[in-house]
Design a protein around this motif. Structure first.
Motif, PDB file in Angstrom:
ATOM      1  N   GLN A 303       0.832  -1.195   0.000  1.00 31.32           N
ATOM      2  CA  GLN A 303       0.000   0.000   0.000  1.00 31.32           C
ATOM      3  C   GLN A 303       0.868   1.246   0.000  1.00 31.32           C
ATOM      4  N   CYS A 304       0.568   2.175  -0.897  1.00 29.20           N
ATOM      5  CA  CYS A 304       1.282   3.449  -0.910  1.00 29.20           C
ATOM      6  C   CYS A 304       0.740   4.324   0.218  1.00 29.20           C
ATOM      7  N   THR A 305       1.633   4.836   1.054  1.00 28.76           N
ATOM      8  CA  THR A 305       1.235   5.758   2.118  1.00 28.76           C
ATOM      9  C   THR A 305       1.655   7.189   1.793  1.00 28.76           C
ATOM     10  N   TYR A 306       2.131   7.427   0.565  1.00 32.32           N
ATOM     11  CA  TYR A 306       2.494   8.762   0.074  1.00 32.32           C
ATOM     12  C   TYR A 306       3.674   9.354   0.844  1.00 32.32           C
ATOM     13  N   CYS A 310      10.002   6.997  -2.769  1.00 27.40           N
ATOM     14  CA  CYS A 310      10.211   6.606  -4.167  1.00 27.40           C
ATOM     15  C   CYS A 310      11.009   7.647  -4.947  1.00 27.40           C
ATOM     16  N   ALA A 320       4.395   9.993  -5.447  1.00 26.37           N
ATOM     17  CA  ALA A 320       3.488   9.974  -4.303  1.00 26.37           C
ATOM     18  C   ALA A 320       2.185  10.685  -4.632  1.00 26.37           C
ATOM     19  N   ASN A 323       0.104   8.613  -7.083  1.00 29.95           N
ATOM     20  CA  ASN A 323      -0.555   7.510  -6.370  1.00 29.95           C
ATOM     21  C   ASN A 323      -1.724   8.005  -5.532  1.00 29.95           C
ATOM     22  N   GLU A 360      11.353   1.453  -7.062  1.00 29.83           N
ATOM     23  CA  GLU A 360      10.751   0.373  -6.284  1.00 29.83           C
ATOM     24  C   GLU A 360      11.623  -0.146  -5.139  1.00 29.83           C
ATOM     25  N   CYS A 363      11.003   1.838  -1.919  1.00 34.20           N
ATOM     26  CA  CYS A 363       9.695   1.836  -1.258  1.00 34.20           C
ATOM     27  C   CYS A 363       9.718   0.926  -0.037  1.00 34.20           C
ATOM     28  N   VAL A 367       5.562  -1.504  -2.796  1.00 35.99           N
ATOM     29  CA  VAL A 367       4.553  -1.161  -3.799  1.00 35.99           C
ATOM     30  C   VAL A 367       5.133  -1.378  -5.194  1.00 35.99           C
ATOM     31  N   ILE A 369       5.384   0.019  -8.126  1.00 34.59           N
ATOM     32  CA  ILE A 369       5.130   1.383  -8.574  1.00 34.59           C
ATOM     33  C   ILE A 369       4.942   1.463 -10.086  1.00 34.59           C
ATOM     34  N   LYS A 372       1.581   0.492 -11.016  1.00 35.07           N
ATOM     35  CA  LYS A 372       0.597   1.488 -10.606  1.00 35.07           C
ATOM     36  C   LYS A 372       0.625   2.707 -11.518  1.00 35.07           C
TER      37      LYS A 372
END
Length: 382
Positions: A303-306, A310, A320, A323, A360, A363, A367, A369, A372
């Protein structure tokens, strides 16, 4: 101090706010705390407390400088027989609000908060032309309340508030542990065994949907419980089994969509200093992601948490932010125009991704990335 616009209110609020709950000492102690907050650039205060001591302490400490402070004043929080009572009875609500104005030496509240609504059925009853809502409308029309807000811990109620045309902002409980909790109208659930178990379940859809909705409707969020009552500072009480710092908690809160300010409780000047240190903290000091990634219990894998680990992207993509907009957009059947506009304003969009995968390994949560970015390019069309 950095400032953010609070939703569609037009108010510019400090991203560190002042939760006045703990200003219960002497008037002089309160003045010292308020002075520290003022010097740090804090300009928003939340006053839900009905008791005379806290109200007078805060009101007297800001007397003569009313215009520099944005005050969230609550309606429905009353003081009866020496105790706090939450009520919608206008015979109690009206004098309590008049008392708030008097003790703050003012004739208006910047934001009139509908106090503490955690049951969806109560929200529906209140907002169905109830006498309570009628009184709030009168205050708004007269200028005694300049904007209307609501406080809640329940994302279901918060979503209804974000959809209501008269509510411009919400005071909502946000932290990495609460974001794992399913909707409940019992605040104690967040601090009990259910809260610990939720730490390994992942972010609940109700909360993801709430953040998306607030972003779309321009409903600002000010945060309460940002430190989870201090439990996140101790590995023994943290549901993740690892301790976070104030700066890490604040970074998490302030990277949630629609969040403008975090109301931090201050009972001493050093608490102000601990919070505002966030403003000058390094990226490493604010980094909650690395800590959570190494926690004994967490559900953020994939899960991306921003968090921004990255970066940098060789093509200049703000991964971020891409996403974040992607996650918000996937809450809807069709991409809202407002989100599409924000996404395009990034300049370098997901379509510029060359799938080099350089981001990646950086991260903390694994994620995928590049995948995504490809999905985001398709969803947004650029």
């Amino acid at each position: 101090m950095r400032y953010r616009e609070l939703g569609k209110t037009g108010l510019q609020v400090s991203e560190i706010g002042f939760g006045g709950e703990w200003v219960d000492g002497t008037p002089e102690e309160a003045r010292v705390i308020v002075s520290a907050a003022r010097e740090a650039g804090i300009n928003i205060i939340d006053c839900w407390m009905p008791d005379p001591t806290r109200r007078s302490n805060l009101g007297d400490a800001i007397e003569g400088e009313r215009e520099r402070w944005i005050i969230q004043g609550h309606l429905g929080s009353t003081w009866q027989d020496g105790q706090y009572v939450r009520t919608r009875d206008l015979a109690q609500v009206k004098p309590a609000f008049e008392d708030l104005l008097e003790r703050f030496h003012t004739d208006y509240m910047d934001i009139g908060m509908i106090h503490y609504v955690d049951k969806p059925e109560e929200f529906d009853e209140l907002m169905a032309d109830s006498p309570f809502l009628g009184y709030l409308r009168e205050l708004h029309a007269s200028g005694a309340v300049r904007h209307i807000g609501l406080s809640t811990h329940n994302p279901v109620v918060a979503k209804r508030a974000a959809q209501h045309p008269e509510i411009e902002m919400i005071l909502f409980s946000v932290n990495p542990a609460f974001d794992m909790m399913p909707a409940t109208d019992n605040l104690d659930d967040y601090f009990g065994e259910a809260g610990v178990a939720a730490a390994i379940d992942g972010m609940t859809p109700e909360r993801a949907e709430l953040y998306a909705l607030c972003e779309e409707t321009g409903t600002g969020i000010t945060v309460m419980k940002g430190y989870m009552g201090g439990r996140l500072f101790d590995a023994a009480t943290s549901p993740f089994g690892v301790a976070l710092t104030p700066a890490q908690c604040l970074e998490y809160d302030l990277t949630r969509p629609a969040v403008a300010s975090v109301m931090v409780g201050f009972s001493a000047p050093e608490h102000v200093a601990e919070a505002v240190a966030y403003e000058t903290a390094s990226a490493e000091e604010r980094d909650y992601a690395r800590v959570l990634a190494g926690a004994p219990r967490h559900a953020y894998v994939g899960q991306c948490t921003y968090c921004g680990h990255c970066a940098p992207c060789p093509k200049g993509i703000d991964i971020a932010s891409v996403n974040k907009f992607y996650d918000l957009a996937t809450m809807y059947d069709e991409v809202p125009d407002s989100l599409l506009e924000h996404y395009r304003a990034l300049g370098a969009t997901a379509s510029g991704c060359i799938a080099c995968h350089a981001c990646e390994p950086r991260c903390p949560f694994g994620v995928r990335i590049a995948e995504k970015m490809a999905k985001a390019a398709v969803l947004f069309g650029c």
